[in-house]
Design a protein around this motif. Structure first.
Motif, PDB file in Angstrom:
ATOM      1  N   THR A  37      47.062  49.330  41.898  1.00 34.35           N
ATOM      2  CA  THR A  37      46.890  47.954  41.451  1.00 34.35           C
ATOM      3  C   THR A  37      48.031  47.631  40.495  1.00 34.35           C
ATOM      4  O   THR A  37      48.689  48.532  39.979  1.00 34.35           O
ATOM      5  N   VAL A  59      46.187  44.309  44.386  1.00 37.40           N
ATOM      6  CA  VAL A  59      46.033  45.697  44.821  1.00 37.40           C
ATOM      7  C   VAL A  59      46.863  45.943  46.072  1.00 37.40           C
ATOM      8  O   VAL A  59      47.161  45.020  46.832  1.00 37.40           O
ATOM      9  N   SER A 101      38.792  44.919  41.160  1.00 35.27           N
ATOM     10  CA  SER A 101      40.055  44.605  40.485  1.00 35.27           C
ATOM     11  C   SER A 101      40.286  43.102  40.524  1.00 35.27           C
ATOM     12  O   SER A 101      40.138  42.473  41.571  1.00 35.27           O
ATOM     13  N   ASN A 113      39.889  46.736  51.488  1.00 32.35           N
ATOM     14  CA  ASN A 113      39.887  45.765  50.394  1.00 32.35           C
ATOM     15  C   ASN A 113      39.043  44.564  50.807  1.00 32.35           C
ATOM     16  O   ASN A 113      39.242  44.024  51.894  1.00 32.35           O
TER      17      ASN A 113
END
Lengths: 153, 428
Positions: free
Chosen positions: B414, B396, B392, B362
């Motif tokens: 998410t 998440v 996003s 991420n």
């Protein structure tokens, strides 16, 4: 027995008087990070699931007590504001009543982490130091004596 | 946190979340006042003081509403996608026959609601046995802060029915046993490892120094009906980082976890878990020398290719946040190390098949998250430039690399929904 009763009554009274934990959202970050008029602002980031954090809060509280006019201490829980009562209780039990207390009010906590300190990976505890000259510093982990000395305003 | 209250409230059997904390405080305070009038002040005050911390912890661990983020996904041997998450005191199991576009109605793994950790590094786990067994583990918060029990349930009929959950460890102390990791070895044995604070508490009682927690593990030879008495893998591990488990080419399960060396140097250790008569020995496997007396909340990842290469990813912040790839050489610094991400990067996973290695993580910036991918086609010697797989603005969970019939996917949960993303544009 009288002593026990008195202690219990005191504990009970304070248990029922919780610290007011206010929300912190992204729109309020720039004000929180703005340089204070004098001395420094210490933003103490902690969470309910961090077993090291209360000791840090207490160390910062002692530092604040030594320099009440030069240090502004803001306690920010990265837990959701929905947990505000738990946060208030934990602060109370740690002897941390009376300080500005905030909790995350963002759906994406990592986003607030990033806005507060983009060089911070979320490890706890974390302290942000904002000085009146506008300089900032982030410190992760339990504060030792050397670092605490560096935080003197 | 050293306060040791005992609790009469927050029974683990209660539905969870229990309710608003404000109401709990108000109710308890009111109850105290009325009992005071009735002359029961001392008893009532004691009752309230011991009971409050319990519910405080429970409320704090719950996300009020919204989709739960702490989820795990896996493909079964037939290639169906399954995921587990937790909400309202249940672990929920879902199956998808179209690669995550649709999921069947969820099945409650635990019939009776109980508290469940389902955030960050502490999330329900899912694994499959060779004969289609479905194994699920999770960590159950206990009344006191930082405490938990490792729970387990199995289904022998393809997820239609689950056994009553059992507690994996024999130790019943109300302490940390959490951050469970689950795997099935090459002989079909179910292996569970977790973070455990019994040795920390024993050291405290004896006035001895002890940093962090310990890693314990157990296994089942009978498809999860019973677990062997737990064994200690290592003392002085990090207390808040997930443990990575992976199968070795000879069918054993290896663990890679954040340990503590010297004065809070939080590097990682590697060990093959000895089951039955085989012993285990953990060796230091990363040498970043990141020193922090704190909670990194950032566990590593591990994948072992058929040639025995131990592909690993880990986080450290000795010079600022950094995600690293390396090939573990236990006892020595990792080989072919590569810092593949820095500030804003978190929660990497790694997968390997033959000479192909995948890294995902991420990446946060001021706008939101990006799911990033890097690939190596030469066994980790060189990596292609990073690619963005998805974005996003919603929160998440940690990405998970999953293999299915020669293709590799990323499971990305998410708050706006679960996503399964192919790493290759031609897939599925």
């Amino acid at each position: 027995m009288k002593y026990l009763l008195a202690m219990l009554a005191l504990a009970l009274a304070t248990t029922c008087a919780a610290t007011d934990v206010r929300p912190l959202d992204a729109s309020q970050v720039s004000a929180l990070l703005a340089a204070p008029a004098k001395g420094e602002r210490l933003i103490a980031l902690w969470s309910l699931d961090c077993s090291y954090c209360e000791a840090n809060l207490q160390a910062l509280s002692r530092l604040h007590k030594a320099h009440p006019d030069r240090i502004e201490l803001v306690i920010v829980a990265t837990d959701p504001i929905a947990a505000r009562d738990s946060i208030a209780q934990r602060l109370h039990r740690a002897g941390m009543d009376g300080f500005q207390a905030r909790a995350y009010a963002e759906d994406v906590p990592d986003h607030l982490n990033y806005l507060l300190d983009p060089t911070w990976g979320g490890e706890m505890p974390h302290v942000l130091v904002v000085r009146s000259d506008g300089s900032r510093r982030g410190i992760s982990g339990l504060l030792n004596a050397t670092v605490l000395q560096q935080l003197e305003p | 946190m050293t306060t040791e209250f005992r609790s009469e409230g927050a029974s683990p059997a209660l539905p969870w979340p229990v309710g608003g904390m404000a109401d709990v405080v108000r109710r308890r305070c009111l109850r105290l006042r009325s009992m005071h009038r009735a002359g029961g002040f001392v008893f009532a005050a004691l009752l309230a003081l011991v009971a409050l911390p319990a519910t405080a912890h429970d409320a704090a661990m719950s996300k009020e509403g919204g989709a739960p983020l702490g989820a795990s996904a896996a493909f079964d041997p037939q290639g169906h996608l399954w995921m587990v998450d937790a909400k309202d005191g249940h672990v929920w199991l879902r199956r998808s026959d179209d690669l995550g576009r649709h999921f069947a109605e969820p099945i409650a793994v635990n019939a009776d609601a109980e508290p469940i950790y389902a955030e960050g590094e502490n999330r329900p786990k899912l694994a499959f046995g060779p004969d289609g067994e479905v194994y699920v583990s999770w960590s159950q918060p206990r009344a006191q802060p930082y405490t938990g029990f490792v729970r387990f349930a199995r289904s022998l009929d393809g997820g239609a029915h689950f056994s009553a959950p059992l507690t994996v460890h024999h130790d019943a102390a109300e302490i940390t046993h959490r951050f469970d990791a689950l795997a099935v070895d090459g002989h079909g044995r179910v292996v569970v490892a977790w973070i455990d604070k019994r040795d920390l508490n024993a050291a405290k009682d004896a006035g001895q120094p002890y940093l962090g927690a310990a890693v314990y593990y157990s296994w089942s030879d009978d498809r999860g009906a019973h677990f062997a008495p737990e064994r200690k893998l290592a003392d002085q591990s990090c207390e808040c980082c997930r443990i990575a488990l992976a199968q070795t080419p000879d069918g054993n399960i290896a663990a890679f976890f954040r340990a503590i060396y010297d004065d809070n140097v939080r590097d990682h250790a590697y060990a093959v878990l000895g089951l039955g008569a085989n012993p285990s020995s953990a060796e230091r496997a990363t040498f970043s020398n990141w020193q922090i007396a704190g909670c990194p909340h950032h566990g590593p990842g591990l994948a072992i290719s058929h040639d025995g290469v131990r592909h690993a990813v880990w986080y450290e912040a000795s010079q600022g946040p950094a995600l690293w790839y390396g090939q573990l050489d236990p006892g020595h610094p990792a080989k072919r190390t590569l810092q593949f991400a820095s500030a804003g990067a978190s929660h990497a996973d790694v997968a390997a098949q033959d000479r192909h290695v995948w890294l995902v993580w991420n990446q946060m910036d001021a706008k939101g998250y990006t799911l990033m991918l890097r690939e190596s086609l030469d066994g980790g010697a060189n990596f292609q430039p990073p690619r963005a797989l998805a974005e996003s603005v919603a929160a998440v969970g940690s990405p998970q690399l999953l293999m299915r019939q020669g293709k590799t996917y990323v499971a990305w949960n998410t708050t706006t929904g679960f996503r399964l993303l192919p790493t290759n544009e031609e897939a599925p």
